[in-house]
Design a protein around this motif. Structure first.
Motif, mmCIF file in Angstrom:
data_model
loop_
_atom_site.group_PDB
_atom_site.id
_atom_site.type_symbol
_atom_site.label_atom_id
_atom_site.label_comp_id
_atom_site.label_asym_id
_atom_site.label_seq_id
_atom_site.Cartn_x
_atom_site.Cartn_y
_atom_site.Cartn_z
ATOM 1 N N TYR A 52 76.610 8.580 -76.957
ATOM 2 C CA TYR A 52 77.229 9.771 -76.370
ATOM 3 C C TYR A 52 77.831 10.655 -77.460
ATOM 4 O O TYR A 52 77.599 11.874 -77.505
ATOM 5 C CB TYR A 52 78.301 9.351 -75.367
ATOM 6 C CG TYR A 52 79.007 10.517 -74.695
ATOM 7 C CD1 TYR A 52 78.577 10.981 -73.464
ATOM 8 C CD2 TYR A 52 80.106 11.128 -75.301
ATOM 9 C CE1 TYR A 52 79.227 12.057 -72.843
ATOM 10 C CE2 TYR A 52 80.761 12.192 -74.703
ATOM 11 C CZ TYR A 52 80.322 12.648 -73.470
ATOM 12 O OH TYR A 52 80.958 13.709 -72.869
ATOM 13 N N TRP A 70 79.553 7.145 -65.515
ATOM 14 C CA TRP A 70 78.395 6.456 -66.095
ATOM 15 C C TRP A 70 77.842 5.429 -65.105
ATOM 16 O O TRP A 70 76.619 5.313 -64.947
ATOM 17 C CB TRP A 70 78.820 5.781 -67.403
ATOM 18 C CG TRP A 70 77.688 5.152 -68.167
ATOM 19 C CD1 TRP A 70 76.928 5.723 -69.119
ATOM 20 C CD2 TRP A 70 77.180 3.826 -67.984
ATOM 21 N NE1 TRP A 70 75.982 4.851 -69.577
ATOM 22 C CE2 TRP A 70 76.107 3.669 -68.896
ATOM 23 C CE3 TRP A 70 77.534 2.764 -67.158
ATOM 24 C CZ2 TRP A 70 75.379 2.490 -68.989
ATOM 25 C CZ3 TRP A 70 76.797 1.595 -67.257
ATOM 26 C CH2 TRP A 70 75.742 1.459 -68.156
ATOM 27 N N LEU A 79 79.005 -0.454 -69.418
ATOM 28 C CA LEU A 79 78.960 0.412 -70.586
ATOM 29 C C LEU A 79 79.488 -0.340 -71.805
ATOM 30 O O LEU A 79 80.488 -1.048 -71.729
ATOM 31 C CB LEU A 79 79.812 1.662 -70.320
ATOM 32 C CG LEU A 79 79.961 2.661 -71.473
ATOM 33 C CD1 LEU A 79 78.614 3.273 -71.829
ATOM 34 C CD2 LEU A 79 80.965 3.755 -71.095
ATOM 35 N N SER A 103 73.967 7.444 -71.241
ATOM 36 C CA SER A 103 75.004 8.101 -72.046
ATOM 37 C C SER A 103 74.491 9.419 -72.608
ATOM 38 O O SER A 103 75.234 10.423 -72.667
ATOM 39 C CB SER A 103 75.455 7.178 -73.176
ATOM 40 O OG SER A 103 76.048 6.000 -72.667
#
Length: 996
Positions: A359, A335, A351, A89
């Motif tokens: 992030y 991602w 994620l 991230s």
């Protein structure tokens, strides 16, 4: 490593690279033909120019496109899945920032270090980044124990530390250069408490990790639960290094407890092992409730799927709400692709919210760096050089750290990938929480929670709860695939029974009687209290095994009492107390009582006095002394008034003085039985007698009724009518052994030396029969159920007196916060409302109608003067007004005497002699009034002057006076005269001195 240095190629000097290429090209030139010389030189020059231009460009040494580098440290546990998630991230956040600011002059250079899940490695990495790299900010570390030391370094060097650590013990108030980039674990405690309250669970068990990460949430979770009156009955700490046998042993210990609601605050690895063992221990079945915290719910994808499917079905969890968006979906795809590139040998990891917060945190940091300025950011300011300097002493201070903190401490990234990412006072602000139910391989959203609106089933897209009346969660599948909400507690099934303490006092067995089987030593309890308890337990919807444990209450002054019995609950020797236990405010401070199953108040019982019907003077009791005196006085007064009114006109009221005095008493008292034979001639006398006869009638009727009641009805008169009389007289007072009544009597100012305790009805009877002077007591003070039992047995000997002091009644006692109390209270209501309670009362207390009803003191009170004040007032006013009217008329007729010049004494003597003269009521020859009066006056005064010369035997003749009565006439033979004294008439004196 291009991945660790932002994709830049290391190059130290442009001048160092160019000569090397020239030398290489010369050697090649010598090897070729001279015809190719020009072509080779041209290629060499183009290559040299291109290479040098590239090196200069990436180093920022181009005058037209100068780039300012900002070094940022990243400390992560790259050996963990969470660390790798945040790593990807962060790389994408920097790439997105650089891509969106291609024409800018700021380029953030990340320096990533692996802490390897070790606090020392994390500290070493931080020192290296601050001393050698001289970073302007640090993101990390992950673990709270690692972050604590790094925060101290940041405060010292004035470098912002943005940490994803969740421990609430790390406070931003005490650390000016610390920014919390995630929600602390304490922010979810109110959401968890709301779930517990939603299902009316009263107790929970907290299972936590024995580490700073696990213990940090405990005080906040406990406070949140206590605010809504939910008790944390037990805290179970599990070490991260605990083996499976230790975990299983702890779970079996929890299984023996009553509470069936568990809140789990463990990291994913330890939590997986816990739920596997909970399944093995049979604690994932119907009746159990499990709630997991955000740290596990948000990372549920890191838990093995087989563990979820086999051992976590029906678990509830809370996690931060992340709104869905197109940007998030696109980022998730990027991602995943980047993760496969960076970690090709790992299984795919999803994620999570920690990656999204990382992030957004890096994005905010990059924007803050851009706000500081595009000029070259200086390195850390070095301290003064000294000998034997340590690494910590060698750290400088940042000149831009304060600017970065000021730029980030109150900012917002809207919208961020995680939603509204707002930093207020250097701390991430809470977002709504999702409540999920683990079903199958994943989770199902069943509701939401916000601090403003609490629990709701749906959530609007703007993050505010929907305005709906539905404040409940969706349908939940509980452990054991049950849709029935767990009760939250159960009686342990491991053979342990409910330990019920019962008083063993050896008396008043109608309420409690404890027996022990000589063969099996089994304890049984009977009586009103135990029988009601047995019926209550049978009416519950579940089985509650119990056993009675006797608690001796002996007769010695130093023995234990009921308060000591109730205290056994707080010491955990008993799980409940059953019997004739009175609900008191003092006891309710350390135990919980059920609703009362019997009413109770405090009163007194005293002996009944001897029967007054055998008293020789009972005929005097119908009237109080003051009424006897007032009645006698009025008899005399009325007799005197009648004598005055009749003396001049009625021969029956004349004669010698002794006769006249006797007549006054005789006539008035004879009216009592209407036996007077004297005839009344004056109308005024008749008026007085009419009123008086009515008064006598009322008095005699009342006296007769009262005397009849006293003689014919048994009078239940107590020896004492007020408890204060017992104190004044120094009487002894009895009470039940071990009862709280002793404290009540002490508060009522009774001398403790005057209190005596008893245990049976027979002892009560014996003490009352003997009295205080013979070693007994003057009264028994106890609760109404006991006193009614005493009166039922000895109803003709004692009576209840005095005020009644209210009490709450008999109830069952349980530990504070016991989940049994609400259910048992409801069961008590069912029992007392049915026929069962009547049967129990009939069995143990009998039928109170067998004894004559005693409502207080069943006595006939003597008549008082207050009841006849009105009658006496009427009689007194009528007699007095008649007497006054007579004297006014008499004085008016003899006014010539009053107007003479003689002394007052002579006037009074003349008036008295005129009053004593007998009037003739016949219709004789009349004279004018003036002539008559003159003759009468002259005669009276002549007699006064000549009285001393008269012989005692001389008979004086009085002139005859003819009377014409204006009020009417009547003959003497009729018995009543209608003549009035003082009427203007001609009088003839017909009496002699002897007649006067």
């Amino acid at each position: 490593d291009t991945s660790l240095n932002g994709g830049y190629i290391p190059c130290t000097s442009t001048t160092a690279s160019c000569p090397t290429l020239i030398l290489l090209s010369t050697r090649v030139f010598q090897m070729h033909n001279q015809r190719c010389r020009f072509l080779i030189i041209f290629i060499q020059l183009v290559s040299i120019i291109s290479f040098c231009h590239y090196v200069i460009r990436i180093r920022g040494e181009d005058n037209n496109t100068s780039v300012v580098k900002v070094d940022v440290g990243i400390i992560l546990d790259l050996e963990t899945e969470v660390g790798k998630v945040m790593h990807i991230s962060i790389l994408l956040a920097l790439a997105d920032y650089h891509a969106n600011t291609s024409r800018g002059a700021i380029r953030i250079v990340p320096h990533i270090r692996d802490s390897k899940k070790d606090d020392v490695e994390a500290a070493s990495a931080a020192i290296y980044l601050l001393k050698d790299v001289q970073v302007q900010a640090i993101f990390g570390p992950q673990m709270s124990t690692q972050t604590d030391f790094v925060i101290d370094l940041g405060n010292r060097v004035k470098v912002p530390i943005i940490s994803p650590a969740t421990s609430p013990l790390l406070t931003v108030k005490e650390n000016p250069f610390f920014i919390r980039g995630t929600l602390p674990s304490s922010s979810q405690t109110k959401a968890i408490a709301a779930i517990v309250k939603n299902y009316n669970w009263r107790e929970v068990v907290v299972i936590y990790e024995e580490s700073p990460y696990g213990t940090g949430i405990l005080p906040y979770l406990t406070d949140a639960l206590l605010e809504i009156n939910i008790l944390v009955s037990y805290r179970s700490g599990i070490s991260p290094s605990a083996n499976d046998d230790q975990i299983l042993r702890e779970l079996y210990k929890l299984k023996t407890m009553q509470t069936r609601v568990f809140i789990v605050h463990l990291q994913e690895n330890l939590a997986s092992r816990l739920f596997l063992k909970a399944k093995e221990a049979g604690m994932m079945n119907s009746g159990y409730a499990w709630i997991i915290t955000d740290v596990l719910t948000s990372l549920l994808d890191l838990v093995d799927t087989s563990v979820i499917e086999s051992s976590m079905q029906g678990v509830l969890g809370v996690k931060s709400y992340v709104p869905r968006s197109n940007e998030l979906d696109m980022f998730t795809k990027r991602w995943r692709k980047r993760f496969r590139q960076e970690y090709p040998d790992m299984d795919q990891v999803e994620l999570n919210v920690l990656g999204l917060w990382a992030y957004d945190s890096i994005t905010l940091l990059a924007e803050a760096v851009g706000k500081v300025g595009t000029t070259a950011i200086p390195k850390l300011k070095k301290p003064d050089t000294r000998e034997n300097i340590t690494d910590l002493d060698a750290l400088g201070t940042s000149e831009v750290g304060s600017l970065l903190i000021d730029s980030m401490q109150n900012t917002e990234l809207k919208p961020g990938l995680s939603g509204d990412f707002r930093i207020v006072d250097r701390e991430l602000q809470p977002s709504p929480y999702q409540i999920v139910n683990i079903i199958g391989k994943g989770e199902k959203i069943v509701g939401f929670w916000t601090e403003k609106d609490g629990i709701s089933h749906k959530l609007k897209m703007n993050g505010k709860t929907a305005k709906t009346n539905n404040k409940q969660l969706g349908v939940i599948i509980w452990p054991g695939e049950s849709t029935i909400v767990p009760r939250g507690w159960e009686i342990p099934t491991s053979g342990k029974k409910l330990r019920v303490g019962v008083p063993d006092k050896g008396g008043l067995e109608q309420f409690i009687k404890v027996e022990r089987d000589p063969m099996t030593q089994a304890v049984s309890a009977t009586g009103l209290g135990p029988d009601v308890f047995k019926e209550v337990i049978l009416s519950l919807k579940y089985a509650v095994p119990y056993e009675f444990i006797p608690f001796p209450i002996a007769h010695s002054p130093t023995s234990q009492n009921y308060d000591d019995l109730v205290h056994k609950i707080t010491s955990k020797e008993y799980d409940a107390v059953v019997g004739d236990i009175t609900i008191l405010a003092s006891r309710s401070e350390y135990v919980d009582f059920t609703l009362p199953f019997s009413e109770s108040s405090i009163s007194a019982v005293v002996p009944i006095r001897n029967d007054d019907r055998k008293n020789a003077w009972i005929f005097l009791k119908p009237l109080k002394t003051e009424l006897w005196i007032a009645t006698g006085a009025f008899f005399v007064f009325i007799g005197f008034v009648v004598w005055v009114l009749e003396h001049r006109v009625n021969k029956d009221f004349r004669g010698p003085k002794r006769k006249q005095v006797g007549m006054i008493f005789w006539f008035s008292f004879s009216t009592l039985v209407f036996a007077h034979k004297e005839k009344i001639t004056s109308n005024l006398s008749r008026f007085v007698l009419i009123v008086w006869v009515f008064v006598v009638l009322v008095l005699t009727s009342s006296y007769t009724a009262s005397l009849t009641s006293m003689i014919t009805v048994q009078q239940l008169q107590p020896t004492v009518t007020d408890l204060n009389d017992l104190i004044k007289n120094g009487e002894y007072v009895g009470y039940q052994k071990g009862s709280f009544v002793k404290d009540v009597l002490t508060r009522m100012k009774f001398d403790s030396s005057k209190l005596r305790s008893y245990s049976t009805l027979e002892e009560y009877n014996d003490a009352l029969s003997r009295g205080s002077k013979n070693g007994g007591v003057g009264a028994i003070v106890d609760e109404l159920p006991y006193l009614r039992l005493l009166l039922n047995k000895y109803c003709r000997k004692y009576i209840m007196v005095g005020p009644t002091y209210k009490a709450a009644g008999f109830g069952f006692a349980f530990p504070k916060g016991s989940p049994l109390v609400p259910d048992v209270s409801r069961a008590v209501l069912k029992v007392i409302e049915g026929e069962t309670m009547n049967n129990i009362i009939q069995k143990w207390l009998g039928n109170e109608t067998d004894c004559p009803k005693q409502d207080g003191m069943a006595t006939a009170s003597s008549l008082t003067l207050d009841s006849f004040k009105g009658l006496f007032l009427i009689a007194g006013v009528s007699a007095g007004s008649s007497l006054l009217l007579f004297f006014l008329i008499f004085l008016y007729q003899n006014r010539e005497i009053l107007v003479t010049d003689d002394s007052i004494g002579k006037k009074l003597c003349a008036i008295a002699k005129v009053f004593d003269l007998m009037r003739d009521n016949s219709n004789s020859t009349s004279k004018k009034p003036s002539e008559g009066n003159e003759s009468l006056t002259a005669t009276v005064f002549a007699e006064s002057e000549a009285s001393i010369e008269m012989s005692p035997n001389l008979h004086l003749q009085s002139p005859e006076i003819g009377i014409s009565d204006g009020l009417g006439e009547s003959r003497a033979s009729e018995g009543f005269s209608t003549t009035e004294p003082g009427t203007p008439v001609h009088e003839t004196m017909s009496g002699t001195i002897e007649e006067r």
